[in-house]
Design a protein around this motif. Structure first.
Motif, PDB file in Angstrom:
ATOM      1  N   LEU A   1     126.264 -30.280 -11.858  1.00  0.00           N
ATOM      2  CA  LEU A   1     127.217 -29.470 -11.878  1.00  0.00           C
ATOM      3  C   LEU A   1     127.663 -28.838 -12.991  1.00  0.00           C
ATOM      4  CD1 LEU A   1     129.493 -31.216  -9.158  1.00  0.00           C
ATOM      5  CD2 LEU A   1     127.884 -29.049  -8.815  1.00  0.00           C
ATOM      6  N   ASN A   2     127.572 -29.616 -14.199  1.00  0.00           N
ATOM      7  CA  ASN A   2     128.125 -29.092 -15.574  1.00  0.00           C
ATOM      8  C   ASN A   2     127.073 -27.862 -15.866  1.00  0.00           C
ATOM      9  OD1 ASN A   2     129.563 -29.085 -17.812  1.00  0.00           O
ATOM     10  ND2 ASN A   2     128.188 -30.411 -18.894  1.00  0.00           N
ATOM     11  N   ASP A   3     125.782 -28.089 -15.811  1.00  0.00           N
ATOM     12  CA  ASP A   3     124.882 -27.032 -15.955  1.00  0.00           C
ATOM     13  C   ASP A   3     125.252 -25.819 -15.249  1.00  0.00           C
ATOM     14  OD1 ASP A   3     123.600 -28.890 -17.981  1.00  0.00           O
ATOM     15  OD2 ASP A   3     122.247 -29.460 -16.275  1.00  0.00           O
ATOM     16  N   LEU A   4     125.375 -26.033 -13.905  1.00  0.00           N
ATOM     17  CA  LEU A   4     125.534 -24.787 -13.116  1.00  0.00           C
ATOM     18  C   LEU A   4     126.957 -24.142 -13.530  1.00  0.00           C
ATOM     19  CD1 LEU A   4     125.278 -23.249 -10.517  1.00  0.00           C
ATOM     20  CD2 LEU A   4     126.719 -24.720  -9.183  1.00  0.00           C
ATOM     21  N   TYR A   5     128.025 -24.866 -13.933  1.00  0.00           N
ATOM     22  CA  TYR A   5     129.447 -24.421 -14.312  1.00  0.00           C
ATOM     23  C   TYR A   5     128.947 -23.358 -15.584  1.00  0.00           C
ATOM     24  CZ  TYR A   5     133.830 -23.962 -16.575  1.00  0.00           C
ATOM     25  OH  TYR A   5     135.040 -23.575 -17.105  1.00  0.00           O
ATOM     26  N   HIS A   6     128.095 -24.089 -16.571  1.00  0.00           N
ATOM     27  CA  HIS A   6     127.742 -23.137 -17.898  1.00  0.00           C
ATOM     28  C   HIS A   6     126.928 -21.925 -17.710  1.00  0.00           C
ATOM     29  CE1 HIS A   6     130.186 -25.752 -20.748  1.00  0.00           C
ATOM     30  NE2 HIS A   6     129.990 -26.802 -19.838  1.00  0.00           N
ATOM     31  N   MET A   7     126.327 -21.930 -16.549  1.00  0.00           N
ATOM     32  CA  MET A   7     125.479 -20.889 -16.119  1.00  0.00           C
ATOM     33  C   MET A   7     126.215 -19.660 -15.619  1.00  0.00           C
ATOM     34  SD  MET A   7     122.027 -22.682 -14.603  1.00  0.00           S
ATOM     35  CE  MET A   7     121.936 -21.514 -13.306  1.00  0.00           C
ATOM     36  N   LEU A   8     127.328 -19.950 -14.995  1.00  0.00           N
ATOM     37  CA  LEU A   8     127.906 -18.908 -14.377  1.00  0.00           C
ATOM     38  C   LEU A   8     128.658 -17.872 -15.600  1.00  0.00           C
ATOM     39  CD1 LEU A   8     129.990 -20.817 -11.899  1.00  0.00           C
ATOM     40  CD2 LEU A   8     128.085 -19.257 -11.352  1.00  0.00           C
ATOM     41  N   ASP A   9     128.521 -16.745 -15.466  1.00  0.00           N
ATOM     42  CA  ASP A   9     129.339 -15.663 -16.406  1.00  0.00           C
ATOM     43  C   ASP A   9     130.677 -15.464 -15.971  1.00  0.00           C
ATOM     44  OD1 ASP A   9     129.477 -13.790 -18.139  1.00  0.00           O
ATOM     45  OD2 ASP A   9     128.333 -12.284 -17.096  1.00  0.00           O
ATOM     46  N   PRO A  10     131.656 -15.684 -16.786  1.00  0.00           N
ATOM     47  CA  PRO A  10     132.943 -15.377 -16.523  1.00  0.00           C
ATOM     48  C   PRO A  10     133.273 -13.745 -16.366  1.00  0.00           C
ATOM     49  CG  PRO A  10     132.984 -16.085 -18.641  1.00  0.00           C
ATOM     50  CD  PRO A  10     131.360 -16.234 -18.210  1.00  0.00           C
ATOM     51  N   VAL A  11     132.661 -12.785 -16.881  1.00  0.00           N
ATOM     52  CA  VAL A  11     132.808 -11.494 -16.662  1.00  0.00           C
ATOM     53  C   VAL A  11     132.076 -11.066 -15.261  1.00  0.00           C
ATOM     54  CG1 VAL A  11     132.318  -9.508 -17.806  1.00  0.00           C
ATOM     55  CG2 VAL A  11     132.575 -11.294 -19.084  1.00  0.00           C
ATOM     56  N   ALA A  12     133.076 -10.511 -14.479  1.00  0.00           N
ATOM     57  CA  ALA A  12     132.845 -10.049 -13.353  1.00  0.00           C
ATOM     58  C   ALA A  12     132.051  -8.792 -13.485  1.00  0.00           C
ATOM     59  CB  ALA A  12     133.929  -9.812 -12.355  1.00  0.00           C
ATOM     60  N   PHE A  13     132.494  -7.771 -14.229  1.00  0.00           N
ATOM     61  CA  PHE A  13     132.073  -6.363 -14.775  1.00  0.00           C
ATOM     62  C   PHE A  13     132.619  -5.990 -15.803  1.00  0.00           C
ATOM     63  CE2 PHE A  13     135.183  -5.352 -11.377  1.00  0.00           C
ATOM     64  CZ  PHE A  13     135.639  -4.411 -11.973  1.00  0.00           C
ATOM     65  N   SER A  14     131.974  -4.946 -16.675  1.00  0.00           N
ATOM     66  CA  SER A  14     132.645  -4.445 -17.732  1.00  0.00           C
ATOM     67  C   SER A  14     132.184  -2.795 -17.876  1.00  0.00           C
ATOM     68  CB  SER A  14     131.909  -5.131 -19.051  1.00  0.00           C
ATOM     69  OG  SER A  14     132.454  -4.593 -20.181  1.00  0.00           O
ATOM     70  N   ALA A  15     133.251  -2.039 -18.132  1.00  0.00           N
ATOM     71  CA  ALA A  15     133.096  -0.676 -18.195  1.00  0.00           C
ATOM     72  C   ALA A  15     133.603  -0.062 -19.530  1.00  0.00           C
ATOM     73  CB  ALA A  15     133.631   0.201 -16.772  1.00  0.00           C
ATOM     74  N   GLY A  16     132.934   0.052 -20.347  1.00  0.00           N
ATOM     75  CA  GLY A  16     133.202   0.344 -21.781  1.00  0.00           C
ATOM     76  C   GLY A  16     134.106  -0.828 -22.403  1.00  0.00           C
ATOM     77  N   PRO A  17     135.341  -0.228 -22.883  1.00  0.00           N
ATOM     78  CA  PRO A  17     136.150  -1.236 -23.432  1.00  0.00           C
ATOM     79  C   PRO A  17     136.887  -2.231 -22.522  1.00  0.00           C
ATOM     80  CG  PRO A  17     137.257   0.782 -23.705  1.00  0.00           C
ATOM     81  CD  PRO A  17     136.146   0.994 -23.322  1.00  0.00           C
TER      82      PRO A  17
END
Length: 105
Positions: free
Chosen positions: A2-18
């Motif tokens: 589960l720790n590996d799965l947790y660290h694979m997740l990207d906390p950013v949903a989406f990014s548009a410019g700044p």
């Protein structure tokens, strides 16, 4: 595992410019809207006489309390004295640092 799965997740949903939107920010917004909806339905069922504005005022106060309390407890309990020497960093919430128990209080 589960720790590996947790660290694979990207906390950013989406990014548009700044502008960068994180998953926990989306969770705060969706949770606040759902809490307001549930509060309105409960007050209507129990005939409490609250208006929609009253309910959203309660939700807004709770959200501010959650954010301020979460940040304040993080600064006090996990800051290790860093924020005493850098007091303006207390307001830098974009660098992370929220405490669950502070938001709960």
């Amino acid at each position: 595992m589960l720790n590996d799965l947790y660290h694979m997740l990207d906390p950013v949903a989406f990014s548009a410019g700044p502008i960068t939107i994180y998953w926990y920010g989306i969770a705060y917004v969706v949770g606040s809207i759902l809490a307001g909806f549930v509060m309105y339905r409960v007050q209507r069922r129990w005939n409490m006489g609250l208006t929609v504005d009253d309910v959203w005022m309660l939700v807004t106060g709770a959200v501010f309390g959650l954010i301020i309390g979460g940040r304040l407890f993080y600064v006090i309990f996990y800051g290790d004295g860093y924020y005493f020497t850098h007091p303006l960093e207390i307001f830098a919430t974009n660098q992370g640092g929220m405490s669950f128990h502070g938001g709960l209080v």
